[in-house]
Enzyme design. Structure first.
Site, PDB file in Angstrom:
ATOM      1  N   ASP A 192     -26.656  10.350 -26.528  1.00  0.00           N
ATOM      2  CA  ASP A 192     -26.779  11.452 -27.347  1.00  0.00           C
ATOM      3  C   ASP A 192     -28.266  11.870 -27.516  1.00  0.00           C
ATOM      4  OD1 ASP A 192     -23.826  12.204 -28.001  1.00  0.00           O
ATOM      5  OD2 ASP A 192     -23.885  10.615 -29.352  1.00  0.00           O
ATOM      6  N   HIS A 227     -17.677   8.924 -22.487  1.00  0.00           N
ATOM      7  CA  HIS A 227     -17.097   7.669 -22.688  1.00  0.00           C
ATOM      8  C   HIS A 227     -16.190   7.181 -21.713  1.00  0.00           C
ATOM      9  CE1 HIS A 227     -18.976   8.793 -26.498  1.00  0.00           C
ATOM     10  NE2 HIS A 227     -19.096   7.522 -26.512  1.00  0.00           N
ATOM     11  N   GLU A 270     -30.201   8.979 -32.620  1.00  0.00           N
ATOM     12  CA  GLU A 270     -29.550   9.709 -31.511  1.00  0.00           C
ATOM     13  C   GLU A 270     -29.668  11.234 -31.676  1.00  0.00           C
ATOM     14  OE1 GLU A 270     -25.304   8.763 -31.063  1.00  0.00           O
ATOM     15  OE2 GLU A 270     -24.930   8.656 -33.288  1.00  0.00           O
ATOM     16  N   CYS A 314     -28.865   1.053 -28.069  1.00  0.00           N
ATOM     17  CA  CYS A 314     -27.547   0.859 -27.523  1.00  0.00           C
ATOM     18  C   CYS A 314     -27.015   1.845 -26.697  1.00  0.00           C
ATOM     19  CB  CYS A 314     -26.611   0.527 -28.634  1.00  0.00           C
ATOM     20  SG  CYS A 314     -26.572   1.925 -29.907  1.00  0.00           S
TER      21      CYS A 314
HETATM   22  C1  PEP Z   1     -25.258   6.969 -27.707  1.00  0.00           C
HETATM   23  O1  PEP Z   1     -25.196   7.940 -28.201  1.00  0.00           O
HETATM   24  O2  PEP Z   1     -26.074   6.545 -27.061  1.00  0.00           O
HETATM   25  C2  PEP Z   1     -24.203   5.930 -28.291  1.00  0.00           C
HETATM   26  C3  PEP Z   1     -24.671   4.717 -28.233  1.00  0.00           C
HETATM   27  O3  PEP Z   1     -23.198   6.329 -28.842  1.00  0.00           O
HETATM   28  P1  PEP Z   1     -22.010   6.955 -28.125  1.00  0.00           P
HETATM   29  O4  PEP Z   1     -22.045   6.880 -26.448  1.00  0.00           O
HETATM   30  O5  PEP Z   1     -20.755   6.302 -28.558  1.00  0.00           O
HETATM   31  O6  PEP Z   1     -22.109   8.255 -28.505  1.00  0.00           O
HETATM   32 MG    MG Z   2     -23.792   8.768 -29.740  1.00  0.00          MG
END
Ligand code: PEP
Ligand code: MG
Length: 538
Positions: free
Chosen positions: A453, A187, A429, A500
């Site tokens: 994920d 993140h 995910e 996403c």
């Molecule tokens: C993902 O896992 O692709 C996602 C968009 O969620 P995050 O990156 O917040 O885990």
């Molecule tokens: Mg995720």
């Protein structure tokens, strides 16, 4: 030259500022001159107060007054005479150094807070620890740098940056960051892309090779860092920077253009955001909606939960700003690399496989319901969609939907308005969700594939671990099969399928995703224009 993982594109030249690790060794020493020790403590206390007041003002300006609240409670503790008095008494009676006296007092406060039944009081132990560390740092003459940078054009060099560290970076001064550990979809890297600052992560040992003040070139395109470059290299990079910025300016002409493929198919490009104010950048880059609002960032860098009212205001702000464009708000996805110290959750062996996201929310309706109520109330003001993270079975989705229905009933009783027909979707995910996509697509309104994920779970390759980043491959046939399966399943039942995860904005992956028939691509605002160009050329 150091090689790492290119986490956020662009080039930067600046002076290194090393983020010290927070663990401080406290040694107990007998001191003769207790008066001098008391004075040292008072000076460190005053300096801490001054720093916190400055940080508070800056945070209010940059991340909003609600988030800055945490610093007010820290200031209050520094002004608490009982706290300071206890340290001074210890110095006097035991003839010990200020650090050791402070450490003992902070430890006893933490013990007391932790033993309390009241959750709110329990959470105060984190504040005491933070304040204690600050005073200890000041006693040692060190300053925690992230919020108190004096020169501009600084490159933060750190072993690791947490998402909450990254959220506090001052973009007017920090031109890039480099870390020892981390992966491209951790993140902090995602935040760097949102902030539009270059970043290189996973260099393994940059903190050993750089000293404060060293001149660094950060190449976020190649994933390299050059330490103390000579004049020729600096010149070369200045030219690269200029060309890169010119390219970006050229792309700006695509901001108001519809994304249509060569064969005439309209594709929607949406954006991922972490904070309400990120919508500005989305609009500037011609985003056609918000495909993922990571609400966790409303919960971090503070001492307690945001209230329903506060969340309602944040969600309402975003949907109103986006006018009638879709805004997909994801329910709290805490856990993994996003931590909430004030929740005092037990340490876990495998945080990414643990008590997180929807699992935690279903267990803690006191957290889940206020968020759902806030989202529902905001749905009266725009095109809001709700999305649940980490779903791994139909049953889990139905349980989450059931809580949402309860919130709808409550709001109805209270006479509040909301959009009864709002769309409810899930993130795909977990491999389980992708494999069960056909079954799940009968119940949900939409899917959004979370490749960050999905890739790590499918390939058993931690998204945060630079040592095995070579395994973390979006193009692995197993990953591609799951993606295709998910898109096909959604379409079979007439549902929309978005993505996403970071793969949606990855230039080399976009053509494959187009071929699979992905309906919506959601990415960092900074990737939108380049993605639009690629889609239009395909
Ligand atoms: C993902 O896992 O692709 C996602 C968009 O969620 P995050 O990156 O917040 O885990
Ligand atoms: Mg995720």
């Amino acid at each position: 030259m150091k090689k790492g993982i290119a986490a956020s594109k662009g080039y930067a030249i600046g002076n290194a500022l090393i983020k010290e690790e927070n663990s401080i060794n406290v040694e107990k020493r007998y001191v003769k001159n207790i008066y001098k020790e008391e004075k040292r403590f008072e000076k460190a206390l005053e300096l801490s107060k001054k720093q916190l007041k400055e940080i508070k003002i800056k945070s209010e300006r940059e991340i909003g007054s609600d988030k800055a609240e945490v610093f007010e409670s820290h200031i209050m503790l520094l002004e608490d005479e009982e706290f300071a008095g206890a340290v001074k008494v210890k110095i006097k009676i035991e003839h010990i150094n200020a650090e050791a006296a402070l450490y003992d007092v902070v430890s006893s406060y933490i013990k007391i807070f932790n033993s309390m039944k009241d959750e709110y009081m329990k959470e105060r132990s984190t504040d005491v620890k933070d304040v204690g560390n600050r005073i200890l740092n000041n006693l040692a003459g060190q300053v925690f740098p992230l919020n108190e940078i004096e020169n501009d054009k600084v490159v933060i060099v750190a072993h690791d940056l947490t998402p909450s560290d990254t959220a506090l970076l001052d973009k007017s001064k920090v031109v890039a960051f480099v870390t020892d550990i981390g992966g491209g979809t951790s993140h902090s890297s995602i935040m760097a892309r949102t902030l539009e600052i270059p970043a290189v992560v996973g260099t393994m040992d940059i903190t050993d090779s750089v000293r404060n003040g060293d001149l660094l070139i950060v190449d976020g395109v190649e994933g390299t860092v050059i330490v103390n470059p000579d004049e020729n290299i600096i010149k070369e990079y200045r030219a690269k920077m200029k060309a890169y910025n010119m390219d970006i300016d050229k792309l700006k002409s695509l901001a108001d253009v519809e994304t249509v493929t060569k064969s005439g198919k309209k594709v929607d490009i949406l954006a991922n955001i972490g904070m309400p104010q990120d919508v500005e950048q989305v609009l500037e880059n011609g985003g056609e909606g918000i495909g993922l609002f990571r609400t966790e960032f409303l919960y971090i860098n503070r001492t307690g939960m945001p209230s329903e009212e506060e969340q309602f205001e944040a969600y309402k702000y975003v949907v109103e700003k986006m006018e009638d464009k879709p805004v997909v708000i994801r329910t709290l996805d805490i856990g993994g690399d996003k931590k909430l110290p004030y929740l005092s959750l037990p340490e876990e062996m495998n945080p990414f496989l643990g008590y997180r996201a929807i699992r935690l929310c279903l267990d803690r309706e006191d957290i889940f319901k206020p968020q759902l109520r806030a989202m529902l109330r905001a749905s009266a003001f725009g095109n809001l969609r709700i999305m649940f993270p980490m779903i791994s079975s139909v049953e889990e989705f139905l349980r989450a939907k059931d809580v949402l229905k309860q919130c709808m009933k409550e709001l109805e009783k209270e006479g509040r308005t909301f959009n009864r027909n709002l769309k409810i979707g899930i993130m795909v995910e977990t491999p389980a969700a992708a494999i069960e996509a056909e079954e799940l697509s009968r119940y949900v309104d939409f899917f959004s594939i979370g490749t960050n994920d999905l890739i790590q779970y499918t390939l058993a390759a931690d998204r945060m671990n630079e040592k095995i980043s070579y395994l973390y491959n979006p193009m692995h046939p197993a990953v591609l099969k799951l993606i295709k399966k998910t898109i096909d399943a959604a379409h079979k039942n007439g549902k929309l399928c978005a993505m996403c995860g970071e793969m949606a904005g990855d230039e080399s992956s976009i053509p494959v995703l187009m071929e699979y028939g992905l309906d919506e691509f959601s990415m960092s605002a900074s990737s939108i224009l380049r993605a639009r160009q690629i889609i239009m050329e395909n």
